[in-house]
Each structure stands twice: as C-alpha cells, then as structure tokens.
Motif scaffolding. Structure first.
Motif, PDB file in Angstrom:
ATOM      1  N   GLY A  53      69.152  24.369  18.338  1.00 51.97           N
ATOM      2  CA  GLY A  53      70.368  23.924  17.659  1.00 51.97           C
ATOM      3  C   GLY A  53      70.140  23.078  16.437  1.00 51.97           C
ATOM      4  O   GLY A  53      71.104  22.522  15.890  1.00 51.97           O
ATOM      5  N   SER A  54      68.898  22.929  15.971  1.00 48.55           N
ATOM      6  CA  SER A  54      68.628  22.080  14.806  1.00 48.55           C
ATOM      7  C   SER A  54      68.553  22.868  13.503  1.00 48.55           C
ATOM      8  O   SER A  54      68.212  22.313  12.453  1.00 48.55           O
ATOM      9  CB  SER A  54      67.309  21.322  15.011  1.00 48.55           C
ATOM     10  OG  SER A  54      66.223  22.230  15.178  1.00 48.55           O
ATOM     11  N   LEU A  55      68.853  24.157  13.555  1.00 50.17           N
ATOM     12  CA  LEU A  55      68.815  24.980  12.356  1.00 50.17           C
ATOM     13  C   LEU A  55      69.971  24.613  11.426  1.00 50.17           C
ATOM     14  O   LEU A  55      71.060  24.273  11.879  1.00 50.17           O
ATOM     15  CB  LEU A  55      68.902  26.468  12.741  1.00 50.17           C
ATOM     16  CG  LEU A  55      68.637  27.490  11.633  1.00 50.17           C
ATOM     17  CD1 LEU A  55      67.190  27.395  11.156  1.00 50.17           C
ATOM     18  CD2 LEU A  55      68.925  28.907  12.137  1.00 50.17           C
ATOM     19  N   GLU A  56      69.717  24.664  10.129  1.00 50.57           N
ATOM     20  CA  GLU A  56      70.756  24.342   9.154  1.00 50.57           C
ATOM     21  C   GLU A  56      71.980  25.230   9.352  1.00 50.57           C
ATOM     22  O   GLU A  56      71.866  26.399   9.757  1.00 50.57           O
ATOM     23  CB  GLU A  56      70.218  24.526   7.734  1.00 50.57           C
ATOM     24  CG  GLU A  56      69.153  23.515   7.339  1.00 50.57           C
ATOM     25  CD  GLU A  56      68.699  23.739   5.906  1.00 50.57           C
ATOM     26  OE1 GLU A  56      69.222  24.680   5.258  1.00 50.57           O
ATOM     27  OE2 GLU A  56      67.830  22.977   5.445  1.00 50.57           O
ATOM     28  N   PHE A  57      73.151  24.681   9.019  1.00 46.40           N
ATOM     29  CA  PHE A  57      74.404  25.400   9.269  1.00 46.40           C
ATOM     30  C   PHE A  57      74.444  26.721   8.495  1.00 46.40           C
ATOM     31  O   PHE A  57      74.907  27.747   9.006  1.00 46.40           O
ATOM     32  CB  PHE A  57      75.596  24.528   8.870  1.00 46.40           C
ATOM     33  CG  PHE A  57      76.911  25.258   8.962  1.00 46.40           C
ATOM     34  CD1 PHE A  57      77.517  25.503  10.196  1.00 46.40           C
ATOM     35  CD2 PHE A  57      77.534  25.723   7.806  1.00 46.40           C
ATOM     36  CE1 PHE A  57      78.718  26.185  10.274  1.00 46.40           C
ATOM     37  CE2 PHE A  57      78.745  26.406   7.883  1.00 46.40           C
ATOM     38  CZ  PHE A  57      79.337  26.637   9.122  1.00 46.40           C
ATOM     39  N   GLY A  58      73.956  26.694   7.266  1.00 46.50           N
ATOM     40  CA  GLY A  58      73.954  27.920   6.458  1.00 46.50           C
ATOM     41  C   GLY A  58      73.151  29.027   7.106  1.00 46.50           C
ATOM     42  O   GLY A  58      73.581  30.185   7.165  1.00 46.50           O
ATOM     43  N   TRP A  59      71.966  28.664   7.623  1.00 49.25           N
ATOM     44  CA  TRP A  59      71.138  29.652   8.307  1.00 49.25           C
ATOM     45  C   TRP A  59      71.766  30.090   9.628  1.00 49.25           C
ATOM     46  O   TRP A  59      71.663  31.255  10.013  1.00 49.25           O
ATOM     47  CB  TRP A  59      69.732  29.103   8.554  1.00 49.25           C
ATOM     48  CG  TRP A  59      68.811  29.252   7.376  1.00 49.25           C
ATOM     49  CD1 TRP A  59      68.255  28.262   6.629  1.00 49.25           C
ATOM     50  CD2 TRP A  59      68.346  30.481   6.818  1.00 49.25           C
ATOM     51  NE1 TRP A  59      67.472  28.779   5.640  1.00 49.25           N
ATOM     52  CE2 TRP A  59      67.506  30.155   5.734  1.00 49.25           C
ATOM     53  CE3 TRP A  59      68.556  31.818   7.129  1.00 49.25           C
ATOM     54  CZ2 TRP A  59      66.873  31.124   4.961  1.00 49.25           C
ATOM     55  CZ3 TRP A  59      67.927  32.802   6.357  1.00 49.25           C
ATOM     56  CH2 TRP A  59      67.098  32.437   5.288  1.00 49.25           C
ATOM     57  N   GLN A  60      72.397  29.157  10.347  1.00 50.89           N
ATOM     58  CA  GLN A  60      73.070  29.536  11.594  1.00 50.89           C
ATOM     59  C   GLN A  60      74.161  30.579  11.333  1.00 50.89           C
ATOM     60  O   GLN A  60      74.268  31.580  12.057  1.00 50.89           O
ATOM     61  CB  GLN A  60      73.691  28.291  12.248  1.00 50.89           C
ATOM     62  CG  GLN A  60      72.690  27.320  12.849  1.00 50.89           C
ATOM     63  CD  GLN A  60      73.375  26.154  13.536  1.00 50.89           C
ATOM     64  OE1 GLN A  60      74.551  26.236  13.871  1.00 50.89           O
ATOM     65  NE2 GLN A  60      72.635  25.075  13.745  1.00 50.89           N
ATOM     66  N   SER A 113      55.957  29.279   4.197  1.00 49.04           N
ATOM     67  CA  SER A 113      55.602  27.886   4.474  1.00 49.04           C
ATOM     68  C   SER A 113      56.729  26.944   4.069  1.00 49.04           C
ATOM     69  O   SER A 113      57.351  27.106   3.015  1.00 49.04           O
ATOM     70  CB  SER A 113      54.317  27.510   3.714  1.00 49.04           C
ATOM     71  OG  SER A 113      54.488  27.678   2.324  1.00 49.04           O
ATOM     72  N   ASP A 114      56.985  25.956   4.936  1.00 49.35           N
ATOM     73  CA  ASP A 114      57.983  24.908   4.702  1.00 49.35           C
ATOM     74  C   ASP A 114      59.389  25.466   4.480  1.00 49.35           C
ATOM     75  O   ASP A 114      60.196  24.883   3.758  1.00 49.35           O
ATOM     76  CB  ASP A 114      57.586  24.047   3.491  1.00 49.35           C
ATOM     77  CG  ASP A 114      56.283  23.305   3.728  1.00 49.35           C
ATOM     78  OD1 ASP A 114      56.113  22.771   4.841  1.00 49.35           O
ATOM     79  OD2 ASP A 114      55.446  23.292   2.814  1.00 49.35           O
ATOM     80  N   SER A 115      59.677  26.631   5.081  1.00 44.89           N
ATOM     81  CA  SER A 115      61.017  27.191   4.974  1.00 44.89           C
ATOM     82  C   SER A 115      61.919  26.555   6.029  1.00 44.89           C
ATOM     83  O   SER A 115      61.473  26.195   7.118  1.00 44.89           O
ATOM     84  CB  SER A 115      60.984  28.712   5.168  1.00 44.89           C
ATOM     85  OG  SER A 115      62.292  29.234   5.258  1.00 44.89           O
ATOM     86  N   ALA A 116      63.205  26.420   5.688  1.00 46.51           N
ATOM     87  CA  ALA A 116      64.165  25.857   6.643  1.00 46.51           C
ATOM     88  C   ALA A 116      64.455  26.821   7.772  1.00 46.51           C
ATOM     89  O   ALA A 116      64.984  26.436   8.817  1.00 46.51           O
ATOM     90  CB  ALA A 116      65.462  25.488   5.925  1.00 46.51           C
ATOM     91  N   ALA A 117      64.133  28.097   7.566  1.00 44.60           N
ATOM     92  CA  ALA A 117      64.342  29.098   8.621  1.00 44.60           C
ATOM     93  C   ALA A 117      63.231  28.975   9.650  1.00 44.60           C
ATOM     94  O   ALA A 117      62.046  29.083   9.315  1.00 44.60           O
ATOM     95  CB  ALA A 117      64.350  30.494   8.017  1.00 44.60           C
ATOM     96  N   ASN A 118      63.618  28.742  10.894  1.00 52.63           N
ATOM     97  CA  ASN A 118      62.635  28.546  11.964  1.00 52.63           C
ATOM     98  C   ASN A 118      63.235  29.051  13.269  1.00 52.63           C
ATOM     99  O   ASN A 118      64.372  28.719  13.607  1.00 52.63           O
ATOM    100  CB  ASN A 118      62.267  27.069  12.067  1.00 52.63           C
ATOM    101  CG  ASN A 118      61.077  26.855  12.987  1.00 52.63           C
ATOM    102  OD1 ASN A 118      61.223  26.930  14.202  1.00 52.63           O
ATOM    103  ND2 ASN A 118      59.921  26.591  12.391  1.00 52.63           N
ATOM    104  N   ILE A 119      62.469  29.857  13.988  1.00 49.88           N
ATOM    105  CA  ILE A 119      62.999  30.449  15.224  1.00 49.88           C
ATOM    106  C   ILE A 119      63.244  29.383  16.286  1.00 49.88           C
ATOM    107  O   ILE A 119      64.259  29.408  16.996  1.00 49.88           O
ATOM    108  CB  ILE A 119      62.029  31.537  15.743  1.00 49.88           C
ATOM    109  CG1 ILE A 119      61.962  32.695  14.756  1.00 49.88           C
ATOM    110  CG2 ILE A 119      62.477  32.043  17.114  1.00 49.88           C
ATOM    111  CD1 ILE A 119      61.036  33.813  15.158  1.00 49.88           C
ATOM    112  N   SER A 120      62.313  28.427  16.406  1.00 45.13           N
ATOM    113  CA  SER A 120      62.499  27.375  17.415  1.00 45.13           C
ATOM    114  C   SER A 120      63.737  26.529  17.108  1.00 45.13           C
ATOM    115  O   SER A 120      64.474  26.130  18.017  1.00 45.13           O
ATOM    116  CB  SER A 120      61.253  26.488  17.476  1.00 45.13           C
ATOM    117  OG  SER A 120      61.002  25.886  16.204  1.00 45.13           O
TER     118      SER A 120
END
Length: 380
Positions: A99-106, A87-94
């Motif tokens: 292109g809105s995923l954080e740079f670290g996760w990208q 829940s409320d994790s910055a990791a999100n498939i959508s």
C-alpha cells in the motif's frame, strides 16, 4: 551538484525507458512491413496455438483476434513491470502490495489490470458454446441461418470448413496489405481481415461501391505514385447490418472486378488509375504544367501521334547546363498524352519511381530531354 546530477540521471533513465517501451509497443501493435517480415507479430509468436491461415482460415482468425486482444491489452501492465526494473523508479511491486505505492501508479496499475481482465472476460465469453459468441462465428451463423435450416447455429463449423477450403484454392483473389487490412475474394465469399476484426459475407448477398480515391506521390513500398480506393461492402441480407470499408490499390481493381460476381458501383467523380502508366500520365501532366510555358509563333498542327488533339508541347532546354539534355529544334508536334506515353516507354519498366527524374530522346531528332524541358504551349 552531485545530488542534482543524480536526480537528473534518474529522471532521464525513466523517460528513456518510457519512450523506448511505448515506441516498441506502437511498432508491435501497428506492425509495419519491416516488423511483419521479421516475424514480430502475435500470430508468429503464438503460432503453435493459433495455427496457420492457409490450413484453417476461420479457426486461425478466431484465435488470432483473441490472442491479439489479450496480448495488446497486457502492454500497459508490461510497462509497469518494466519500470520496476529501472533503478530508483517509484514503481515497485512490493510497494504495490503493502500500500505504499504512489497514488498515480496505483491508479495506473488498477486501470491496466481492470482493462486486461475486461478483455479476458470478453474472450472467455467468445469461447463459450464452441466459440458461438465470437464475432466471426456470428457472421457465419447469420448466413448459415439465412441459407437454410439444414445447418443449425451450433454447427457453424460446417460452413467455416467450406470457407477454409475455398481459401486454400489457388484461384482466390487477395489484395496486398494496406496497413493491417486485406480483402480476400473466393468463389462464394468476400472477406476482409483487419487487426481487430474479420468480416465475411457471401458474394450473392452483397453490394460493392468505390466511395473515394486517394493519390499519394510516394508509396513507402515502391517509392512511386500510388492510388488507393476506398471500397464500401454492404451486406444485403439484413438492413441492420452495417457496411464495412477496405482500402485497395487501384492497380488491383481490375482483378477484383473479375473475381466478384456483382458489378462494382463507381461514383462518377472518381477516376481510377488502374495501371502504372495511367498513374504516371497523371503525374506527368501535373509536373509539366508547372514548367515554363512556350509561345509558338507558327500555327499549331495536329498531334502526329494520335491525330486527334492539337500539338500542346514544345521541347525547350530549361534544365541545368551540366545535364546531358540537348537542344531540340523540332516544332510543336505532340500532345501532352502522346509525349507522356513516349516518355514512359523509354524508362526502366522495373523502376517506375525513377521515371520523373529520368530522360528520353525526342521522337523525331533524338535530342535528349528531361521533365524540365517539356514546355506547354501558352494557348494550352
């Protein structure tokens, strides 16, 4: 305050998931004995595709190495997919696709996917031309070509079937697992299996040497002293072939020497403890030298056990008064090794891990004593 508590709870859930995931991944990859016995291994989970080792040894390990590399390289991707469920994790498939995923996760996702694709590409390369590019097949083909031209490189399966047939025989020698490594000796082949590699070499094209010994006071399997030997196995068919190394228990060394055709070189500074009694004697000597010494006022006689060494120990009650040990009135009559063998002979042979904490009767007066009561004569 409520907002800070909620943020802290979100962070804790992400940290907890990360710890649990990577801990489980580590146990899955390393595979301790408990995990293996539970069947949580790649070869058990994908047994319908991989097959069985005792049916087709060569094909089993070709597929096992391939599936292991593919599954293990997918673990970083699994971590990202798991974080999307927190829940409320910055990791999100959508967010990954828009292109809105954080740079670290990208960066993490791209690296993980590239790693998995690279491994799958290597596996695909291995499988080309009937797996002729696989490291195991290259090993076999090398010795096929060396032994004669009657079997072409593309017919490596002929030699592989011979290896699998030899492995099915009951007279083969196989060491117990040390980690993921295991040494197998059949009539004509020496094989080493590990997590990410398998090496095969004919017995008549190899040299073996014991390069190092390691001693541990406690073994996770037996809770007793154990000695490991590091074996170097060097193929002699070509000077460009690198040797490979495997660790075995010293108690299995005698059987190994009987199984191989070649003599095994042992460096002069290495002492191999091949039996439980030999390992206990070594620990026995170390322990009693840490006890309080005894100064004898009478001349020291020969050991009545071996009649070769002089008497070296005296039984003196040094342990706690509440113990069942008794006072021994005998004069020094035994050397260290003879007393150690007597002590070991009075212990439970099925539980060597309890020997150092046990007790034994004096060979002469039958007074009970323990390890703390064995004093080395001051002159020794």
């Amino acid at each position: 305050m409520r907002f800070q508590f909620r943020v802290r709870k979100m962070e804790n859930s992400r940290v907890l998931f990360s710890i649990l995931y990577w801990l489980c991944a580590f146990l899955f990859v390393v595979g301790p004995a408990e995990i293996k016995s539970a069947g949580i291994t790649v070869e058990n989970l994908f047994s319908s595709w991989i097959g069985r080792e005792d049916v087709d040894f060569v094909n089993f390990h070709i597929k096992r190495l391939s599936f292991t590399a593919a599954v293990h390289s997918a673990l970083p991707i699994g971590y990202f997919l798991g974080m999307t469920c927190v829940s409320d994790s910055a990791a999100n498939i959508s967010s990954l696709f828009n292109g809105s995923l954080e740079f670290g996760w990208q960066l993490y996702v791209c690296t993980s996917i590239l790693l998995h694709i690279a491994v799958l590409t290597i596996i695909f390369y291995w499988s080309m031309d009937d797996w002729s590019n696989h490291p195991i097949v290259k090993d076999i083909s090398l010795y096929v070509n060396h032994r004669g031209s009657e079997v072409a490189r593309s017919s490596w399966r002929v030699r592989g079937n011979e290896i699998s047939n030899e492995f099915r025989r009951i007279d083969k020698y196989a060491t117990s697992y040390t980690g993921w490594s295991r040494l197998i000796v059949t009539e004509n082949w020496i094989m080493m299996t590990a997590l990410y590699k398998v090496r095969l070499v004919p017995q008549d094209k190899v040299t073996l040497a014991v390069m190092q010994s390691e001693e541990h006071d406690i073994s996770p399997e037996s809770n007793s002293m154990v000695q490991f030997l590091s074996l170097r196995i060097k193929p002699t068919v070509s000077p460009h072939l690198k040797p490979f190394y495997v660790r075995i228990l010293s108690t299995e060394f005698k059987e190994l020497k009987e199984a191989v055709m070649r003599s095994i070189l042992t460096l002069p500074n290495i002492s191999i403890l091949q039996t439980v009694d030999e390992m206990f004697l070594k620990a026995f000597r170390e322990h009693i030298h840490s006890n309080r010494s005894f100064s004898s006022l009478t001349p020291v006689e020969q050991c009545i056990g071996c009649m070769q060494n002089t008497a070296q120990i005296k039984l003196v009650k040094n342990c706690d008064s509440s113990s069942p040990c008794q006072t021994c009135a005998c004069r020094p009559l035994w050397c260290i090794d003879c007393m150690g063998r007597w002590y070991a002979s009075r212990q439970d042979r099925t539980r060597p891990e309890t020997w150092l904490s046990g007790n034994a009767p004096c060979p002469m007066c039958r007074a009970k004593f323990c390890m703390l009561d064995i004093s080395v004569l001051a002159s020794n």
